[in-house]
Design a protein around this motif. Sequence first.
Motif, PDB file in Angstrom:
ATOM      1  N   ARG A  48       7.641   4.265   2.731  1.00  0.00           N
ATOM      2  CA  ARG A  48       7.935   5.372   3.626  1.00  0.00           C
ATOM      3  C   ARG A  48       9.401   5.284   4.028  1.00  0.00           C
ATOM      4  O   ARG A  48       9.891   4.193   4.317  1.00  0.00           O
ATOM      5  CB  ARG A  48       7.056   5.241   4.872  1.00  0.00           C
ATOM      6  CG  ARG A  48       6.923   6.462   5.717  1.00  0.00           C
ATOM      7  CD  ARG A  48       5.748   6.257   6.652  1.00  0.00           C
ATOM      8  NE  ARG A  48       6.047   5.268   7.663  1.00  0.00           N
ATOM      9  CZ  ARG A  48       6.442   5.550   8.897  1.00  0.00           C
ATOM     10  NH1 ARG A  48       6.579   6.806   9.249  1.00  0.00           N
ATOM     11  NH2 ARG A  48       6.685   4.610   9.777  1.00  0.00           N
TER      12      ARG A  48
ATOM     13  N   ASP B 117       7.256  13.333  11.317  1.00  0.00           N
ATOM     14  CA  ASP B 117       7.688  12.376  12.336  1.00  0.00           C
ATOM     15  C   ASP B 117       8.922  12.855  13.093  1.00  0.00           C
ATOM     16  O   ASP B 117       9.399  12.187  14.013  1.00  0.00           O
ATOM     17  CB  ASP B 117       8.013  11.021  11.678  1.00  0.00           C
ATOM     18  CG  ASP B 117       6.783  10.368  11.085  1.00  0.00           C
ATOM     19  OD1 ASP B 117       5.710  10.512  11.688  1.00  0.00           O
ATOM     20  OD2 ASP B 117       6.888   9.731  10.022  1.00  0.00           O
TER      21      ASP B 117
ATOM     22  N   MET C  94       7.542   1.700  14.675  1.00  0.00           N
ATOM     23  CA  MET C  94       7.398   2.784  13.689  1.00  0.00           C
ATOM     24  C   MET C  94       6.864   2.268  12.345  1.00  0.00           C
ATOM     25  O   MET C  94       7.264   2.743  11.290  1.00  0.00           O
ATOM     26  CB  MET C  94       8.738   3.512  13.462  1.00  0.00           C
ATOM     27  CG  MET C  94       9.308   4.157  14.684  1.00  0.00           C
ATOM     28  SD  MET C  94       8.296   5.529  15.226  1.00  0.00           S
ATOM     29  CE  MET C  94       8.756   5.619  16.945  1.00  0.00           C
ATOM     30  N   GLY C  95       6.005   1.290  12.387  1.00  0.00           N
ATOM     31  CA  GLY C  95       5.389   0.782  11.152  1.00  0.00           C
ATOM     32  C   GLY C  95       6.301  -0.095  10.325  1.00  0.00           C
ATOM     33  O   GLY C  95       5.967  -0.458   9.195  1.00  0.00           O
TER      34      GLY C  95
ATOM     35  N   GLN D 146       0.799  -1.230   0.000  1.00  0.00           N
ATOM     36  CA  GLN D 146       0.000   0.000   0.000  1.00  0.00           C
ATOM     37  C   GLN D 146       0.832   1.280   0.000  1.00  0.00           C
ATOM     38  O   GLN D 146       0.400   2.299  -0.513  1.00  0.00           O
ATOM     39  CB  GLN D 146      -0.922   0.043   1.235  1.00  0.00           C
ATOM     40  CG  GLN D 146      -2.056  -0.935   1.224  1.00  0.00           C
ATOM     41  CD  GLN D 146      -1.601  -2.329   1.616  1.00  0.00           C
ATOM     42  OE1 GLN D 146      -0.759  -2.488   2.495  1.00  0.00           O
ATOM     43  NE2 GLN D 146      -2.135  -3.334   0.954  1.00  0.00           N
ATOM     44  N   TYR D 147       2.005   1.254   0.592  1.00  0.00           N
ATOM     45  CA  TYR D 147       2.777   2.496   0.705  1.00  0.00           C
ATOM     46  C   TYR D 147       4.260   2.193   0.845  1.00  0.00           C
ATOM     47  O   TYR D 147       4.663   1.057   1.123  1.00  0.00           O
ATOM     48  CB  TYR D 147       2.317   3.325   1.911  1.00  0.00           C
ATOM     49  CG  TYR D 147       2.450   2.605   3.236  1.00  0.00           C
ATOM     50  CD1 TYR D 147       3.654   2.592   3.936  1.00  0.00           C
ATOM     51  CD2 TYR D 147       1.367   1.926   3.780  1.00  0.00           C
ATOM     52  CE1 TYR D 147       3.781   1.931   5.145  1.00  0.00           C
ATOM     53  CE2 TYR D 147       1.487   1.256   4.993  1.00  0.00           C
ATOM     54  CZ  TYR D 147       2.700   1.259   5.663  1.00  0.00           C
ATOM     55  OH  TYR D 147       2.816   0.594   6.854  1.00  0.00           O
TER      56      TYR D 147
END
Lengths: 419, 254
Positions: B64, B88, B123-124, B61-62
């Motif tokens: 980063r 962030d 942090m994902g 989906q993304y």
Amino acid sequence: MNVQGPALAWQSVLLVRLAFRNILRHRRRTLLTMLSMTGGYILCAAAISLQYGSYGNAIEFFVKDRTGHIQIHEGNYLQRPRIHKAIAEPDDLARRLINDADVIALTTRVFAPSLAYSEHKNAPANVIGVDVDGEAATTTIIAKVHEGEFLTGQADADGYFSALIGMGLADLLKIGGGDELILISVGADGSIANDIFIVRGLVGTRRSADRLNVYLPLGAAQAFLSMGDRVHEFSLIIRNLGDSVAVADRLGGLLPESLSVDPWERVELTFYKTMQADREAMFVTLGIVVFIVCIGVLNTVLMSVLERTREFGVLKAIGTRPGRIAWMVLTENAILSGLSCLLGLFLALPIVGFMTIVGFELAEPMDVGGVLMSHVRGEFSLRIFAVPFALVVTTAVLVSIPPGIRAARILPIQALAST
Amino acid sequence: MIIGSRPLLCASLALFAYLGGIAEAQESNAERAKQIIEEVDNLYRGDASDARMKMTVETPQYQRTLTMDSATLGRERMLIRILGPKKDRGISTLKQESEMWNYFPKINKVIKVPPSMMMGSWMGSDFNNDDLVRDTDLTEEYVLKLTETSDTFEISLTPKQKTVTVWGRIDYVIDKHARVPISQTYFDDDGEKIRVMSFSENREFSGRTIPSVMEMVPLRKPGHRTVVTFERLQLNPDSVSADLFTLRNLKKRF
């Protein structure tokens, strides 16, 4: 030239006259039978009215509380909600939907589970980003604001956006209007969403389903969750709630395949199925009531047939066909039950009218999504009176079939010999 | 009888000698494995370290990318500060012993990571909080078994009975000549491969050759991976001292 037609019509008139004569022969017995059927009719009409009325109210409250009439999501978001399953370019879709003849209002939402913090406390919370104007137009959210005011889309002078929080969350965090609310969640890009909002009002009650909800203005929620302009849900209000399935299916055919369009019946499938099952149970109960009433009718018809054994014997001896005798017995009961229902209709009209307009006050108001329902009211419509009519007449005619067959099978010689 | 039992005695002695040889060989195998693991484990850390890293998280989906500074002191202390992206910036993580806190400057709040969240994503990324906090001495907590090929050491780590871990086995592959890790493969209790961390692009940092890129691939999440690239790594710098790793310093703006 067809000579059978007028003869048949005359025979039918004769049959009805005979049936009436037989009904009026034992007036007291007829009156008692009619009263039992009239009572059954009124009971059915009142029960159906109350059932449909209370469910109608519950559905109206329910769909206005949050589901709307129809919802649109990206893919299988409804079954497996994930933050990234969002509808892109919602403004284009909104323009397209609002121009549809069936759609009268819509709103858009985003959702995310979150942790809410106050100065010293924390609690889990459901973040719901709502289109401030759209939500007010399509749902009862404003009516649910018990303390403070509804959201505004603009940030305050310090740059903080407003939030509405459920009463349960307010209790857990020990905060109220004007206090800071800290939210931490996971953004759509995997980042840790964290921000401060100012509580503007409290919604619902301590026990309502929205007690742990946090409502944010849509733009603020989208920024908080790093969602850009994407949304998770479109909620539509259509002209006629009863058309929700048909309109959802039609819109589903018009919109891109990646979007799923569901009527409220599919969105809240468990609630809908429970309601349907409850309705079916009601009809089974009413069927039993009507059956008991018609057992009495059967007894009356059987007695009537036995009493008239010689009469049926004479009729058969002079050439009346068995079918016509059976038909006469059925006609008698159809007339009897029909008259009972007409009397029942006359008496049920004011009762159902009272239940619809005034209703019954609940000992304790029922909470439906944070909105309190203090009365249970009935429904006043054609089906409320037509369904019991059909139920009573059909059952009365059905139970008179065996006596009718018995009457038709009588042998003239035995009938005439009987005392 | 005594004469007759002599061959048996000889055979028994030979067997003991053989078994003793095996035990000794096993011990030396474990010792060697321990030495290699300790060497690799301390590669990035030294007694203290100061690093700048870039972490790219990719999902279907993304994508980063975060840049961050990190400092470590021994095995027990670590401080990571996120420098970018802007939204962030300033988010920091402090580890002291087995405890961990996150600081969010936007809300000016320090939040302790509870034990229940240790397996949650950091942090994902595809690293979890436990990866950062864990100060397990692998050589103490695991049974090591070393096998060698011409170019690699392959060390299989199986947790001891008392070891608290979610992993059923960890396989290390180490470059025999450069003495740097090539991969770490994590298995669950059923022996199913769960995630693989690969090391590449060896660079010289503070006189040591160290893989500058670490890639974590969770095998149960297709399309997900996290790549950490060391842009700078200074081992045993003077700037890192114990007073850096405090809650007060965690909240310090920079």
